[in-house]
Design a protein around this motif. Sequence first.
Motif, mmCIF file in Angstrom:
data_model
loop_
_atom_site.group_PDB
_atom_site.id
_atom_site.type_symbol
_atom_site.label_atom_id
_atom_site.label_comp_id
_atom_site.label_asym_id
_atom_site.label_seq_id
_atom_site.Cartn_x
_atom_site.Cartn_y
_atom_site.Cartn_z
ATOM 1 N N LYS A 80 -1.411 15.016 26.258
ATOM 2 C CA LYS A 80 -2.379 13.991 26.645
ATOM 3 C C LYS A 80 -3.767 14.601 26.688
ATOM 4 C CE LYS A 80 -3.017 10.333 30.088
ATOM 5 N NZ LYS A 80 -2.429 9.692 31.291
ATOM 6 N N THR A 81 -4.630 14.148 25.778
ATOM 7 C CA THR A 81 -5.998 14.661 25.730
ATOM 8 C C THR A 81 -7.022 13.608 26.145
ATOM 9 O OG1 THR A 81 -6.133 14.095 23.372
ATOM 10 C CG2 THR A 81 -5.437 16.333 23.933
ATOM 11 N N HIS A 82 -6.606 12.335 26.217
ATOM 12 C CA HIS A 82 -7.487 11.245 26.643
ATOM 13 C C HIS A 82 -6.732 10.372 27.642
ATOM 14 C CE1 HIS A 82 -9.420 12.553 22.936
ATOM 15 N NE2 HIS A 82 -10.517 11.957 23.336
ATOM 16 N N LEU A 83 -7.442 9.874 28.649
ATOM 17 C CA LEU A 83 -6.796 9.104 29.700
ATOM 18 C C LEU A 83 -6.097 7.861 29.160
ATOM 19 C CD1 LEU A 83 -9.429 9.277 32.609
ATOM 20 C CD2 LEU A 83 -7.254 10.503 32.407
ATOM 21 N N ASP A 84 -6.687 7.203 28.162
ATOM 22 C CA ASP A 84 -6.096 5.972 27.643
ATOM 23 C C ASP A 84 -5.220 6.210 26.415
ATOM 24 O OD1 ASP A 84 -8.010 6.596 25.804
ATOM 25 O OD2 ASP A 84 -9.072 4.672 25.889
ATOM 26 N N CYS A 85 -4.998 7.469 26.065
ATOM 27 C CA CYS A 85 -4.123 7.838 24.934
ATOM 28 C C CYS A 85 -4.622 7.293 23.596
ATOM 29 C CB CYS A 85 -2.690 7.350 25.163
ATOM 30 S SG CYS A 85 -1.911 7.918 26.689
ATOM 31 N N SER A 86 -5.895 6.926 23.514
ATOM 32 C CA SER A 86 -6.398 6.300 22.291
ATOM 33 C C SER A 86 -6.635 7.308 21.175
ATOM 34 C CB SER A 86 -7.705 5.547 22.585
ATOM 35 O OG SER A 86 -8.700 6.436 23.098
ATOM 36 N N LEU A 87 -6.823 8.577 21.526
ATOM 37 C CA LEU A 87 -7.052 9.618 20.538
ATOM 38 C C LEU A 87 -6.101 10.781 20.799
ATOM 39 C CD1 LEU A 87 -10.970 9.627 20.550
ATOM 40 C CD2 LEU A 87 -9.473 8.561 18.841
ATOM 41 N N GLY A 88 -6.046 11.707 19.865
ATOM 42 C CA GLY A 88 -5.175 12.855 20.029
ATOM 43 C C GLY A 88 -3.720 12.498 19.765
ATOM 44 N N ASP A 89 -2.808 13.285 20.325
ATOM 45 C CA ASP A 89 -1.384 13.028 20.148
ATOM 46 C C ASP A 89 -1.009 11.745 20.893
ATOM 47 O OD1 ASP A 89 -1.588 15.442 18.919
ATOM 48 O OD2 ASP A 89 -0.298 16.544 20.315
ATOM 49 N N ARG A 90 -0.224 10.891 20.240
ATOM 50 C CA ARG A 90 0.103 9.609 20.851
ATOM 51 C C ARG A 90 1.259 8.948 20.099
ATOM 52 N NH1 ARG A 90 -4.036 9.356 17.428
ATOM 53 N NH2 ARG A 90 -4.297 7.536 16.061
ATOM 54 N N VAL A 91 1.855 7.968 20.761
ATOM 55 C CA VAL A 91 2.891 7.138 20.151
ATOM 56 C C VAL A 91 2.470 5.683 20.336
ATOM 57 C CG1 VAL A 91 5.311 6.433 20.191
ATOM 58 C CG2 VAL A 91 4.709 8.830 20.623
ATOM 59 N N GLU A 92 2.175 4.999 19.237
ATOM 60 C CA GLU A 92 1.810 3.592 19.278
ATOM 61 C C GLU A 92 3.068 2.735 19.255
ATOM 62 O OE1 GLU A 92 -2.487 3.754 16.963
ATOM 63 O OE2 GLU A 92 -0.649 3.471 15.798
ATOM 64 N N VAL A 93 3.042 1.655 20.034
ATOM 65 C CA VAL A 93 4.209 0.789 20.178
ATOM 66 C C VAL A 93 3.881 -0.594 19.618
ATOM 67 C CG1 VAL A 93 5.835 -0.242 21.796
ATOM 68 C CG2 VAL A 93 4.903 2.040 22.251
ATOM 69 N N PHE A 94 4.719 -1.072 18.708
ATOM 70 C CA PHE A 94 4.551 -2.402 18.115
ATOM 71 C C PHE A 94 5.765 -3.241 18.491
ATOM 72 C CE2 PHE A 94 2.266 0.666 15.563
ATOM 73 C CZ PHE A 94 1.038 0.045 15.332
ATOM 74 N N MET A 137 4.202 7.645 15.541
ATOM 75 C CA MET A 137 3.816 8.912 16.160
ATOM 76 C C MET A 137 2.662 9.540 15.396
ATOM 77 S SD MET A 137 6.063 12.396 16.708
ATOM 78 C CE MET A 137 5.325 13.837 17.499
ATOM 79 N N HIS A 138 1.648 9.988 16.142
ATOM 80 C CA HIS A 138 0.497 10.681 15.565
ATOM 81 C C HIS A 138 0.271 11.971 16.353
ATOM 82 C CE1 HIS A 138 -0.647 6.985 13.373
ATOM 83 N NE2 HIS A 138 -0.320 6.363 14.492
ATOM 84 N N ALA A 139 0.154 13.077 15.649
ATOM 85 C CA ALA A 139 -0.181 14.348 16.288
ATOM 86 C C ALA A 139 -1.524 14.798 15.733
ATOM 87 C CB ALA A 139 0.901 15.389 16.027
ATOM 88 N N ALA A 140 -2.587 14.417 16.425
ATOM 89 C CA ALA A 140 -3.938 14.686 15.942
ATOM 90 C C ALA A 140 -4.718 15.599 16.872
ATOM 91 C CB ALA A 140 -4.694 13.363 15.758
ATOM 92 N N GLY A 141 -4.070 16.079 17.912
ATOM 93 C CA GLY A 141 -4.767 16.944 18.858
ATOM 94 C C GLY A 141 -4.559 18.406 18.530
ATOM 95 N N PRO A 142 -5.078 19.297 19.356
ATOM 96 C CA PRO A 142 -4.863 20.739 19.129
ATOM 97 C C PRO A 142 -3.393 21.079 19.319
ATOM 98 C CG PRO A 142 -5.887 20.339 21.265
ATOM 99 C CD PRO A 142 -5.887 19.026 20.557
ATOM 100 N N PRO A 143 -2.904 22.173 18.694
ATOM 101 C CA PRO A 143 -1.509 22.581 18.861
ATOM 102 C C PRO A 143 -1.160 22.760 20.339
ATOM 103 C CG PRO A 143 -2.555 23.829 17.102
ATOM 104 C CD PRO A 143 -3.652 23.072 17.781
ATOM 105 N N SER A 144 0.075 22.393 20.691
ATOM 106 C CA SER A 144 0.500 22.500 22.080
ATOM 107 C C SER A 144 1.974 22.891 22.125
ATOM 108 C CB SER A 144 0.292 21.167 22.811
ATOM 109 O OG SER A 144 1.250 20.216 22.373
ATOM 110 N N ASN A 145 2.479 23.094 23.330
ATOM 111 C CA ASN A 145 3.893 23.401 23.532
ATOM 112 C C ASN A 145 4.685 22.160 23.939
ATOM 113 O OD1 ASN A 145 3.740 26.196 22.967
ATOM 114 N ND2 ASN A 145 2.921 26.588 25.024
ATOM 115 N N SER A 146 4.107 20.979 23.758
ATOM 116 C CA SER A 146 4.792 19.739 24.130
ATOM 117 C C SER A 146 6.019 19.532 23.241
ATOM 118 C CB SER A 146 3.843 18.552 24.003
ATOM 119 O OG SER A 146 2.729 18.702 24.867
ATOM 120 N N SER A 147 7.125 19.125 23.862
ATOM 121 C CA SER A 147 8.393 19.014 23.137
ATOM 122 C C SER A 147 8.585 17.677 22.434
ATOM 123 C CB SER A 147 9.563 19.257 24.101
ATOM 124 O OG SER A 147 9.532 18.328 25.166
ATOM 125 N N GLY A 148 7.737 16.676 22.723
ATOM 126 C CA GLY A 148 7.888 15.382 22.058
ATOM 127 C C GLY A 148 8.758 14.433 22.855
#
Length: 230
Positions: A80-94, A137-148
Amino acid sequence: MEIRFLLELLLPFLFASGVAVNPGCECLLFTSTFGKEFGVFSSPDYPRPYPSDVDCLLYSFVGGSHDIVHITFVDFDVQKTHLDCSLGDRVEVFLSLGGQLRADVNDRTPPAGVLCGGLRDVPAALYSQGPALVLAMHAAGPPSNSSGFLGRFRFLDRRSFRSDGRRVLGTECDQLFSSGDGPRNGRFFSPRYPSSYPSNTTCKYYFRAREKERIRLVFEEVSLQKRDAR
């Protein structure tokens, strides 16, 4: 132990891949649980950290004409790099793709929500409004140790969530429940339940008893936004 069991169940679904509607996305297609109570899905390389160059990966769940899709996350860890998850790593739900038996989304399709962070930051359950649901799924942030993430899915018959009343003529969603019109007990649901109800909508539920009868209402579940609780 449970995660190992889920990963073994996951193997048949990873190879059910299709062509994404958006040419820039890869797509995994899930259309069946193959007789099991639920199917499973996961982010790339789970439970190891997911790659940092996942531009767009679609998880498309498509059921039958009378189905809705039910999703729960067993584990969720997306940087999580932004409070609203609008940028960076995120999962959009449709969730709202109409009644179509395909998962058509593109760059102009608005998501119902965007997820990032930990398991406590995501809904306990997601329900589609029709037979299809898509996660992007979008991974647009800096590399991390997040497992997904690791999740479960299943298909439910939407006809199980129909109210037992009659729609009031001339209204969009008002319901009438009359003791003389049918069974003496039944169920009632908000519009689109168990998916999220539409905004800017007012629905009235009328319960009409016979003489010397009383009306007993039992709410099994209530989930309203604060501004809608009146």
